[in-house]
Design a protein around this motif. Structure first.
Motif, short mmCIF file in Angstrom:
data_model
loop_
_atom_site.label_atom_id
_atom_site.label_comp_id
_atom_site.label_asym_id
_atom_site.label_seq_id
_atom_site.Cartn_x
_atom_site.Cartn_y
_atom_site.Cartn_z
N TYR A 39 0.83 -1.21 0.00
CA TYR A 39 0.00 0.00 0.00
C TYR A 39 0.86 1.26 0.00
O TYR A 39 0.54 2.26 -0.65
CB TYR A 39 -0.95 0.00 1.20
N ARG A 40 1.97 1.21 0.75
CA ARG A 40 2.87 2.37 0.78
C ARG A 40 3.43 2.67 -0.61
O ARG A 40 3.39 3.80 -1.08
CB ARG A 40 4.05 2.13 1.74
N TRP A 41 3.96 1.62 -1.25
CA TRP A 41 4.56 1.82 -2.56
C TRP A 41 3.50 2.12 -3.61
O TRP A 41 3.76 2.88 -4.55
CB TRP A 41 5.41 0.61 -2.95
N GLY A 42 2.32 1.56 -3.46
CA GLY A 42 1.22 1.89 -4.36
C GLY A 42 0.82 3.35 -4.23
O GLY A 42 0.55 4.04 -5.22
N PHE A 76 17.43 5.55 -5.03
CA PHE A 76 17.41 4.17 -5.51
C PHE A 76 18.81 3.56 -5.49
O PHE A 76 19.00 2.41 -5.10
CB PHE A 76 16.82 4.11 -6.92
N LEU A 77 19.80 4.34 -5.88
CA LEU A 77 21.19 3.85 -5.85
C LEU A 77 21.64 3.58 -4.42
O LEU A 77 22.33 2.59 -4.16
CB LEU A 77 22.13 4.83 -6.54
N ALA A 78 21.25 4.44 -3.48
CA ALA A 78 21.59 4.20 -2.08
C ALA A 78 20.88 2.95 -1.56
O ALA A 78 21.42 2.21 -0.73
CB ALA A 78 21.22 5.41 -1.23
N ASN A 121 11.56 9.01 2.26
CA ASN A 121 12.25 10.12 1.60
C ASN A 121 11.65 10.41 0.23
O ASN A 121 11.48 11.58 -0.15
CB ASN A 121 13.74 9.81 1.44
N SER A 122 11.31 9.36 -0.51
CA SER A 122 10.73 9.54 -1.84
C SER A 122 9.35 10.17 -1.76
O SER A 122 9.01 11.03 -2.57
CB SER A 122 10.65 8.19 -2.56
N THR A 123 8.57 9.76 -0.79
CA THR A 123 7.23 10.34 -0.62
C THR A 123 7.31 11.80 -0.22
O THR A 123 6.60 12.65 -0.78
CB THR A 123 6.44 9.54 0.44
N ARG A 124 8.18 12.11 0.71
CA ARG A 124 8.36 13.52 1.12
C ARG A 124 8.81 14.39 -0.06
O ARG A 124 8.30 15.49 -0.26
CB ARG A 124 9.41 13.62 2.22
#
Length: 186
Positions: A39-42, A76-78, A121-124
């Motif tokens: 759900y988070r990634w969706g 993504f690299l990290a 981090n990506s969502t923020r």
């Protein structure tokens, strides 16, 4: 006397009390999302889709879009990179082989950036980028195909380097293709 009033008496600053209250509330809801990976990634995929749709339909804010894309690539690299330097671990293994101590030790793959922090981090960053598209001053006129081509080249080069590193040090950072064991309890 409730928690907020106790803090107010000791600190004397209402802003600090309210900041701590909302930070704790934010952390509570963040903790509630932890087990719901799909759900988070969706949700993040939906946010990114809305953001990129806004960019395409408005035909602007290409620099904001490019900045977000570079940031997401960096995250993504990290996420794919091991926390510890693999070359040092390989040197230790070579020293063990030379000394005759050939005990095979299991060393799990530990990420530099854990999955949850990657998502957070990506969502923020996506929410911040959506907010930044509300300001016309940030709609810098650029020739977007150059930014797109530069991003594609940058993505290709960095991923190629990362894949070479993965092959050289023989690690797989994703669960794709890994053996999954089922419980013997039926």
């Amino acid at each position: 006397m409730n928690f907020g009033e106790e803090q107010l008496g000791s600190t004397g600053n209402k802003a600090v009390v309210y900041f701590n209250k909302y930070r704790n509330l934010y952390q509570y809801y963040l903790d509630q999302t932890t087990p719901h990976v799909r759900y988070r990634w969706g949700g993040l995929a939906g946010l990114l889709s809305l953001f990129y749709l806004r960019i395409v339909l408005s035909r602007g804010w290409y620099v904001v879009c490019y900045s977000l894309s570079i940031y997401l690539l960096n995250q993504f690299l990290a996420f794919l990179t091991p926390k510890f330097d693999m070359s040092l671990q390989q040197d230790e293994q070579n020293n063990e082989l030379e000394s005759g101590d050939m005990a095979e030790e299991f060393r799990p793959f530990i990420r530099r950036l854990p999955e949850f922090k990657f998502w957070e981090n990506s969502t923020r960053a996506t929410i911040l980028s959506m907010f930044l598209t509300c300001f016309t001053i940030l709609d810098v006129p650029v020739f977007w195909p150059i930014l797109l081509m530069y991003f594609i080249v940058l993505c290709g080069l960095t991923m190629r380097r990362q894949i070479k590193h993965m092959i050289k040090y023989k690690y797989v950072p994703l669960d794709i293709g890994k053996k999954k064991y089922k419980s013997s309890h039926n």
